[in-house]
Design a protein around this motif. Structure first.
Motif, PDB file in Angstrom:
ATOM      1  N   PRO A 234       1.381  -1.431   0.085  1.00 44.00           N
ATOM      2  CA  PRO A 234      -0.041   0.038  -0.011  1.00 44.00           C
ATOM      3  C   PRO A 234       0.849   0.591  -0.247  1.00 44.00           C
ATOM      4  N   ALA A 235       0.068   2.087  -1.033  1.00 40.98           N
ATOM      5  CA  ALA A 235       1.188   3.516  -1.079  1.00 40.98           C
ATOM      6  C   ALA A 235       1.484   4.049   0.331  1.00 40.98           C
ATOM      7  N   VAL A 236       1.867   4.431   1.342  1.00 42.58           N
ATOM      8  CA  VAL A 236       2.234   4.694   2.477  1.00 42.58           C
ATOM      9  C   VAL A 236       3.134   6.118   2.906  1.00 42.58           C
ATOM     10  N   LYS A 237       2.868   6.749   3.159  1.00 43.97           N
ATOM     11  CA  LYS A 237       3.233   8.067   3.360  1.00 43.97           C
ATOM     12  C   LYS A 237       4.331   8.298   4.789  1.00 43.97           C
ATOM     13  N   VAL A 238       5.396   8.788   4.932  1.00 45.94           N
ATOM     14  CA  VAL A 238       5.925   8.512   6.489  1.00 45.94           C
ATOM     15  C   VAL A 238       6.397   9.625   6.524  1.00 45.94           C
ATOM     16  N   THR A 239       5.834  10.660   7.614  1.00 46.80           N
ATOM     17  CA  THR A 239       6.519  11.272   7.897  1.00 46.80           C
ATOM     18  C   THR A 239       8.014  12.007   8.426  1.00 46.80           C
ATOM     19  N   LYS A 240       9.147  13.208   8.464  1.00 48.10           N
ATOM     20  CA  LYS A 240      10.087  12.494   8.647  1.00 48.10           C
ATOM     21  C   LYS A 240      10.315  13.025  10.519  1.00 48.10           C
ATOM     22  N   ASP A 241       9.172  13.191  11.315  1.00 52.18           N
ATOM     23  CA  ASP A 241       9.573  12.569  12.517  1.00 52.18           C
ATOM     24  C   ASP A 241       8.570  11.239  13.424  1.00 52.18           C
ATOM     25  N   LYS A 242       8.834  10.314  12.052  1.00 47.07           N
ATOM     26  CA  LYS A 242       7.353   9.558  12.342  1.00 47.07           C
ATOM     27  C   LYS A 242       8.568   7.896  11.930  1.00 47.07           C
ATOM     28  N   ALA A 518       6.764  -4.055   6.360  1.00 42.85           N
ATOM     29  CA  ALA A 518       7.372  -4.454   5.440  1.00 42.85           C
ATOM     30  C   ALA A 518       7.150  -3.363   4.232  1.00 42.85           C
ATOM     31  N   GLU A 519       5.970  -3.888   4.490  1.00 36.93           N
ATOM     32  CA  GLU A 519       5.016  -3.757   2.621  1.00 36.93           C
ATOM     33  C   GLU A 519       4.304  -2.071   3.071  1.00 36.93           C
ATOM     34  N   THR A 520       4.801  -1.098   4.219  1.00 38.46           N
ATOM     35  CA  THR A 520       3.710  -0.130   4.230  1.00 38.46           C
ATOM     36  C   THR A 520       5.116   0.782   4.192  1.00 38.46           C
ATOM     37  N   ILE A 521       6.162  -0.001   4.345  1.00 38.54           N
ATOM     38  CA  ILE A 521       7.734   0.880   4.176  1.00 38.54           C
ATOM     39  C   ILE A 521       7.910   1.456   2.570  1.00 38.54           C
ATOM     40  N   PRO A 522       7.809   2.802   2.226  1.00 40.74           N
ATOM     41  CA  PRO A 522       7.747   3.852   0.966  1.00 40.74           C
ATOM     42  C   PRO A 522       8.378   3.487   0.504  1.00 40.74           C
TER      43      PRO A 522
END
Length: 640
Positions: A234-242, A518-522
């Motif tokens: 899945p297309a997941v966004k991870v912000t720098k603080d997360k 692992a599948e959530t890593i952008p």
């Protein structure tokens, strides 16, 4: 752990096949030398070879179970390990079920009674399963989500036969009336890709149940197959603080997986090369086994050994380290034996050092952990960087891309920029076919005169690509490799070559809870800052020794290019080609010319030559009956 073999008869005459099953079972005694036996109820007959790992005194197979009003309703045999069996047992006990053993097999069959076919969604492990329901008169077959454990099958007028190893089915072919014709399409796929892709085998009438699927079949019927696991990214966004939260979740998931993979009533060791994958597993395993033994292999030739780095890693984590160095002579002598164990050839030179390090490990332990799957889950292959370098082409209009592609075709080979231009103007579906393809079309036609252009790698890759639309580019490549290279090469050799030595290999990266993270890593946290597996490396910063944290992956590199050109293997290869009875498949003159070109340094044909040589040796064993694989266990049927 065991090797399973069974037959669901079409005519209710299972007892008539007892002798055939008993004759075929020794073909895979290496999978389970501790126990063997058969069981039948008229419609179905099961055979098994057991390698005792958990609940050594009990958990015999085939395992029979049933509720109080239907005792012995189910019979089950399975190959693999269920790592969450303790939790499953507790859950099912709370639901009112009772257990007669403390092993990992009984929760499967009890779970099947409770959840039906959905039991596979509750299992955390590696498995090939067969359950016969004597009330519903149905056979249930299943494989684990990633295809760690194999399961072959064939259907004839006699019924449906299934086994952990194809050679058992070959041994029963005459009794079953099974046609053993080869599948030329599968042969072409093998030569093209270096492995036989699922669900094919090189025998047209023997197939493999695919990874992540289950099947149901009734006496005299055909298999009804269903996919229960479809990996997504899945297309997941991870912000720098997360980002650190993600790294912590990766570390926690892997630590939990290793802890569960250490569950055994026998000693567990670990393979250890010079990279982050096996080092991470070994480091975490050491927390559960203070006396951990680690194993690696290498060659005397400089640049083709990870022995020194692995030894440094073992010392850093405080593990006792054992090394096996393989000579060219040992390598060549072992190839026929390895091809016999494989069932179908896999043209991966690292099979041979793996065989020797597994044999060495088996002298000390019964189970080893290994790092397979990390590259596919976390973005570890260098080729995964390609979408970044080709990103500018994505913004170009289609007419311009087509024009640039035509230009790339007329530029001279070796000209700077030609490859980049060609790749950047070619859609991924046509450009990337996994970590395997060694022949282009012209090279394939050179050695396979009867090759048909409508049969190529896109037969395998197109349906997989169709399911990954919407994934980011790196995820599309990972998704493809999960269904091609990983289950066709990586996991086949991991299973077959370790089991050849009666050694169980466990792969903690290929755990569904690890995959869920692992599948959530952008993609920008997989391939970034000039490295691969970035998120995994960040997650392991406080766990693995610093000297391997950013080290390039090598695995078990083999000096095949040098050996085939030199005195080590050139003469051996020439003899194999000349003696092979494969003139109806290969142009042997063209293969010999390719070998000569390789020796003269005209072109590096090592991968292509090894692909053809592996097939020729396999053919000499299984088709010509010309090559003796020299298996120590001499009571297997000589002619399969």
């Amino acid at each position: 752990m065991c090797g399973l073999l069974g037959l669901l008869t079409a005519h209710g005459n299972a007892g008539e096949f007892t002798s055939a099953i008993e004759t075929a079972l020794p073909c895979m005694r290496h999978r389970g030398p501790d126990e063997a036996g058969t069981w039948n109820d008229g419609d179905a007959i099961f055979g098994f070879n057991r390698l005792s790992i958990i609940d050594l005194e009990h958990s015999h197979q085939p395992l029979q179970w049933g509720p109080e009003d239907e005792p012995d309703r189910y019979a089950m045999t399975f190959n693999g390990e269920i790592y969450n069996y303790v939790e499953l047992r507790e859950e099912l006990t709370q639901l009112g079920y009772t257990f007669n053993t403390s092993g990992d097999g009984e929760p499967i069959v009890v779970g099947f009674h409770h959840w039906g076919v959905d039991v596979v969604k509750h299992l955390r492990g590696m498995f090939g399963i067969a359950i016969w329901d004597s009330k519903e008169r149905k056979l249930f077959l299943a494989r684990d989500p990633f295809g760690i454990k194999p399961l072959y099958y064939a259907t004839t007028d006699a019924g449906t036969v299934f086994a952990s190893e194809k050679k058992c089915i070959l041994a029963m072919a005459e009794d079953l009336g099974l046609d053993l014709s080869l599948d030329f399409r599968a042969i072409e796929h093998y030569v093209d890709l270096q492995y036989t892709p699922e669900p094919e085998s090189l025998h047209a009438n023997i197939r493999r149940l695919e990874s992540g699927t289950y099947a149901l079949v009734s006496p005299g019927g055909q298999l009804e197959q269903h996919r229960y696991f479809e990996p997504t990214f899945p297309a997941v966004k991870v912000t720098k603080d997360k980002e650190q939260d993600l790294f912590d979740r990766i570390a926690a998931a892997l630590e939990d997986s290793v802890a569960k993979h250490m569950r055994a009533d026998v000693t567990v060791g670990s393979f250890l090369s010079g990279g982050i994958d096996s080092t991470a597993i070994a480091t975490l395993a050491k927390r559960h086994n203070p006396n951990l033994l680690t194993f690696t292999t290498g060659f005397e030739r400089e640049g083709y050994s990870e022995v020194d780095v692995a030894a440094e890693s073992a010392a850093a984590i405080g593990a006792e380290h054992i090394v096996k160095v393989v000579s060219p002579e040992e390598y060549a002598d072992a190839v026929p034996k390895i091809m016999w164990y494989l069932d179908d050839p896999v043209a991966d030179p690292s099979l041979v050092p793996l065989y020797f390090v597994a044999a060495e490990a088996r002298k000390h332990v019964k189970v080893v952990l290994s790092g397979e799957g990390a590259d596919e889950l976390f973005g570890g292959y260098t080729i995964y960087k390609e979408p970044l370098s080709l990103a500018p082409f994505e913004k170009m209009p289609s007419p311009l891309l087509k024009g640039l592609n035509r230009l790339s075709q007329v530029l001279p080979d070796g000209m700077k920029g030609k490859s980049l231009l060609e790749r950047g103007t070619t859609p991924m579906e046509e450009r990337y076919y996994g970590n395997a393809r060694s022949f282009n079309w012209e090279q394939l036609k050179r050695v396979l005169p009867e090759a048909r252009h409508e049969w190529d790698h896109t037969d395998v890759t197109a349906p997989i690509y169709a399911k990954s639309k919407g994934f980011d580019p790196v995820a599309r490549m990972q998704h493809l490799d999960l269904f091609t290279w990983m289950r066709g090469d990586i996991l086949v050799k991991a299973d077959k070559i370790t089991m050849a030595n009666s050694l169980e290999l466990r792969v903690p990266f290929l755990d569904k809870e690890v995959f869920a993270v692992a599948e959530t890593i952008p993609y920008d946290l997989k391939i970034t800052e000039g490295t691969t597996k970035y998120a995994l490396r960040k997650a392991m910063e406080q766990i693995v020794p610093a000297h391997v944290l950013h080290r390039k992956k090598l695995g078990f590199p083999v000096p095949m290019r040098h050996w085939l050109a030199g005195e080590e293997l050139y003469g051996w290869a020439q003899d194999q080609i000349q003696a092979s009875g494969t003139e109806h498949i290969f142009d042997k003159k063209a293969v010999l010319e390719m070998l000569a070109e390789h020796r003269a340094g005209v072109s590096d044909h090592s991968r292509r030559l090894w692909t053809v040589l592996s097939f020729m040796i396999w053919h000499g064993i299984f088709v010509e009956d010309r090559i003796d694989p020299k298996i120590e266990n001499k009571d297997y049927p000589v002619k399969l």
